[in-house]
Design a protein around this motif. Structure first.
Motif, PDB file in Angstrom:
ATOM      1  N   MET A 178       0.832  -1.206   0.000  1.00  0.00           N
ATOM      2  CA  MET A 178       0.000   0.000   0.000  1.00  0.00           C
ATOM      3  C   MET A 178       0.872   1.264   0.000  1.00  0.00           C
ATOM      4  O   MET A 178       0.604   2.222  -0.725  1.00  0.00           O
ATOM      5  N   LYS A 179       1.950   1.228   0.795  1.00  0.00           N
ATOM      6  CA  LYS A 179       2.843   2.386   0.846  1.00  0.00           C
ATOM      7  C   LYS A 179       3.469   2.655  -0.514  1.00  0.00           C
ATOM      8  O   LYS A 179       3.591   3.810  -0.941  1.00  0.00           O
ATOM      9  N   ASN A 180       3.898   1.592  -1.202  1.00  0.00           N
ATOM     10  CA  ASN A 180       4.498   1.759  -2.518  1.00  0.00           C
ATOM     11  C   ASN A 180       3.511   2.353  -3.512  1.00  0.00           C
ATOM     12  O   ASN A 180       3.868   3.210  -4.332  1.00  0.00           O
ATOM     13  N   PHE A 181       2.258   1.919  -3.439  1.00  0.00           N
ATOM     14  CA  PHE A 181       1.228   2.448  -4.336  1.00  0.00           C
ATOM     15  C   PHE A 181       1.005   3.936  -4.070  1.00  0.00           C
ATOM     16  O   PHE A 181       0.930   4.748  -5.000  1.00  0.00           O
ATOM     17  N   LEU A 182       0.900   4.311  -2.813  1.00  0.00           N
ATOM     18  CA  LEU A 182       0.685   5.713  -2.459  1.00  0.00           C
ATOM     19  C   LEU A 182       1.865   6.576  -2.879  1.00  0.00           C
ATOM     20  O   LEU A 182       1.685   7.718  -3.333  1.00  0.00           O
ATOM     21  N   PHE A 183       3.065   6.023  -2.734  1.00  0.00           N
ATOM     22  CA  PHE A 183       4.237   6.808  -3.122  1.00  0.00           C
ATOM     23  C   PHE A 183       4.274   6.997  -4.636  1.00  0.00           C
ATOM     24  O   PHE A 183       4.629   8.080  -5.120  1.00  0.00           O
ATOM     25  N   ARG A 184       3.897   5.994  -5.394  1.00  0.00           N
ATOM     26  CA  ARG A 184       3.844   6.161  -6.849  1.00  0.00           C
ATOM     27  C   ARG A 184       2.812   7.218  -7.235  1.00  0.00           C
ATOM     28  O   ARG A 184       3.034   8.013  -8.163  1.00  0.00           O
ATOM     29  N   CYS A 185       1.710   7.250  -6.523  1.00  0.00           N
ATOM     30  CA  CYS A 185       0.692   8.286  -6.770  1.00  0.00           C
ATOM     31  C   CYS A 185       1.250   9.672  -6.457  1.00  0.00           C
ATOM     32  O   CYS A 185       1.002  10.642  -7.195  1.00  0.00           O
ATOM     33  N   TYR A 186       2.017   9.758  -5.381  1.00  0.00           N
ATOM     34  CA  TYR A 186       2.647  11.031  -5.002  1.00  0.00           C
ATOM     35  C   TYR A 186       3.599  11.504  -6.104  1.00  0.00           C
ATOM     36  O   TYR A 186       3.588  12.691  -6.496  1.00  0.00           O
ATOM     37  N   LEU A 187       4.409  10.606  -6.641  1.00  0.00           N
ATOM     38  CA  LEU A 187       5.342  10.981  -7.698  1.00  0.00           C
ATOM     39  C   LEU A 187       4.603  11.454  -8.946  1.00  0.00           C
ATOM     40  O   LEU A 187       5.001  12.451  -9.569  1.00  0.00           O
ATOM     41  N   ARG A 188       3.539  10.765  -9.297  1.00  0.00           N
ATOM     42  CA  ARG A 188       2.764  11.190 -10.479  1.00  0.00           C
ATOM     43  C   ARG A 188       2.172  12.576 -10.273  1.00  0.00           C
ATOM     44  O   ARG A 188       2.161  13.414 -11.190  1.00  0.00           O
ATOM     45  N   TRP A 189       1.690  12.847  -9.078  1.00  0.00           N
ATOM     46  CA  TRP A 189       1.090  14.141  -8.790  1.00  0.00           C
ATOM     47  C   TRP A 189       2.135  15.258  -8.856  1.00  0.00           C
ATOM     48  O   TRP A 189       1.881  16.320  -9.429  1.00  0.00           O
ATOM     49  N   MET A 190       3.319  15.005  -8.300  1.00  0.00           N
ATOM     50  CA  MET A 190       4.369  16.023  -8.330  1.00  0.00           C
ATOM     51  C   MET A 190       4.844  16.270  -9.765  1.00  0.00           C
ATOM     52  O   MET A 190       5.124  17.409 -10.145  1.00  0.00           O
ATOM     53  N   LYS A 191       4.923  15.216 -10.555  1.00  0.00           N
ATOM     54  CA  LYS A 191       5.283  15.404 -11.962  1.00  0.00           C
ATOM     55  C   LYS A 191       4.262  16.291 -12.671  1.00  0.00           C
ATOM     56  O   LYS A 191       4.624  17.173 -13.466  1.00  0.00           O
ATOM     57  N   PHE A 192       2.985  16.076 -12.388  1.00  0.00           N
ATOM     58  CA  PHE A 192       1.922  16.869 -13.004  1.00  0.00           C
ATOM     59  C   PHE A 192       2.051  18.342 -12.610  1.00  0.00           C
ATOM     60  O   PHE A 192       1.932  19.237 -13.451  1.00  0.00           O
ATOM     61  N   LEU A 193       2.321  18.601 -11.342  1.00  0.00           N
ATOM     62  CA  LEU A 193       2.433  19.976 -10.874  1.00  0.00           C
ATOM     63  C   LEU A 193       3.643  20.693 -11.466  1.00  0.00           C
ATOM     64  O   LEU A 193       3.635  21.916 -11.615  1.00  0.00           O
TER      65      LEU A 193
END
Length: 382
Positions: A1-16
């Motif tokens: 679950m932590k790995n999934f959330l961290f991947r989501c965080y990276l995608r969001w930061m890339k978008f910003l």
């Protein structure tokens, strides 16, 4: 679950960060290797000294979910993204150079016994889509890395590894190292300095091994006796530096050794002095390790290597090695007990092991020259 959330965080930061402009002269180094033979950190120091005209930024620890917005803007605006672990970049037109953090001896990725197929497929796709250049030292290295990560041959460039420059030029003298770590002064010039660097033993999933390490038995030997070991080292005119994995070092309540000839080298010392471990290795006379790939790099020093094999069977079952048999791929004396270690330290370097080290060095190190300069020249090519 932590790995999934961290991947989501990276995608969001890339978008910003998508609209942040890029600067051709900016290099960002995402350092996940700490100070234990980090290609990224050694190259960072070299860049500051040799190319101040470039804007070189060090980001550590990496990966992290606690980076500031200003740091993310630095990452997004760099033309060059240099990584020591998984490839990464924010934008398609950035250039990712993958330095990795060691020559693989242990199985990893697709080849490992303890990984999941879905994770391996995700990692292979990441290397395929994100890594623009993978630094290499030899055909042999490329074969091992591709077997684990599925890296295409066209991505490799034989430019070597920046950390190897540090081996050739110790940042402090032997006397300074002995004074810093052992509080020893006016030491006999003939005294030997050894370093013990085991791999990450937690992944063997053995509570017994971890309990032994926590109790101070850093070798996890059945016949371990710290006082007797120290006395024998003293009689052999030898000093032993113990550099455990950072996770294992946290098991110790007190990192300060009460022995005269045994000292623990921890990350605090390296960070406080802005050293990388490889900047000290050139001061040592021999290496002790088990399944760590550091031995391939140490071959450049052409000094004795002692291989600790007391948990070989268990490690091969849990994770596995990329090559074997172990006795044939490790150019040095094997030791599975404290008694065997002391006998190995006291034994003169033989012509047989010198020839074996040379053979393995020729196989694994096909790149010569200044490795930091090789990398910079590649970056600046037309």
């Amino acid at each position: 679950m932590k790995n999934f959330l961290f991947r989501c965080y990276l995608r969001w930061m890339k978008f910003l960060c998508v609209f942040t402009g890029m600067v051709d002269s900016k290099v960002v180094i995402l350092n996940g290797a700490g100070r234990s033979g980090s290609n990224g950190y050694v190259f960072y120091k070299w860049m500051l000294l040799n190319h101040p005209e470039m804007k070189t930024v060090l980001v550590e620890p990496w990966p992290s979910s606690h980076l500031s917005w200003a740091t993310w803007q630095e990452i997004a605006s760099a033309r060059w993204i240099i990584t020591t672990h998984q490839p990464f970049k924010v934008k398609k037109h950035q250039i990712n150079i993958q330095l990795w953090h060691g020559v693989p001896l242990k199985r990893m990725g697709t080849m490992a016994n303890n990984t999941k197929r879905r994770d391996n497929q995700r990692n292979e796709k990441l290397w395929h889509t994100t890594a623009d250049c993978v630094a290499s030292s030899s055909d042999w290295y490329e074969t091992l890395m591709s077997s684990c990560m599925g890296i295409e041959s066209r991505k490799y460039r034989k430019i070597g590894f920046p950390r190897l420059d540090a081996l050739k030029h110790p940042i402090i003298s032997r006397d300074e190292l002995l004074k810093d770590l052992f509080k020893a002064e006016n030491v006999d010039p003939k005294a030997k300095i050894g370093i013990y660097m085991p791999t990450f033993r937690y992944e063997m999933e053995s509570a017994d091994i971890m309990e032994q390490i926590k109790a101070g038995n850093f070798f996890a030997f059945a016949d371990f006796d710290g006082a007797a070991l120290n006395q024998a080292l003293k009689e052999q005119n030898t000093y032993l530096i113990v550099k455990l994995h950072p996770w294992e070092m946290r098991l110790f309540d007190n990192l300060a050794s009460h022995y005269s000839n045994i000292a623990f080298l921890n990350n605090d010392y390296l960070n406080e002095h802005d050293y990388d471990l490889y900047e000290l290795l050139g001061d040592t006379d021999f290496l002790m390790t088990d399944f760590s790939s550091i031995y391939f790099d140490y071959l450049l020093l052409d000094r004795p290597i002692i291989f600790i094999d007391n948990y070989l069977d268990q490690y091969e079952k849990t994770r596995g090695l990329l090559m074997g048999p172990y006795a044939e791929i490790t150019p040095g004396i094997k030791a599975g007990s404290q008694a065997e270690v002391l006998a190995a330290i006291n034994q003169p370097d033989s012509a047989h092991w010198q020839a074996e080290r040379k053979r393995w060095r020729q196989l694994t190190q096909q790149v010569e020259g200044d490795y930091c300069q090789n990398l910079f020249d590649y970056m600046m090519r037309p």
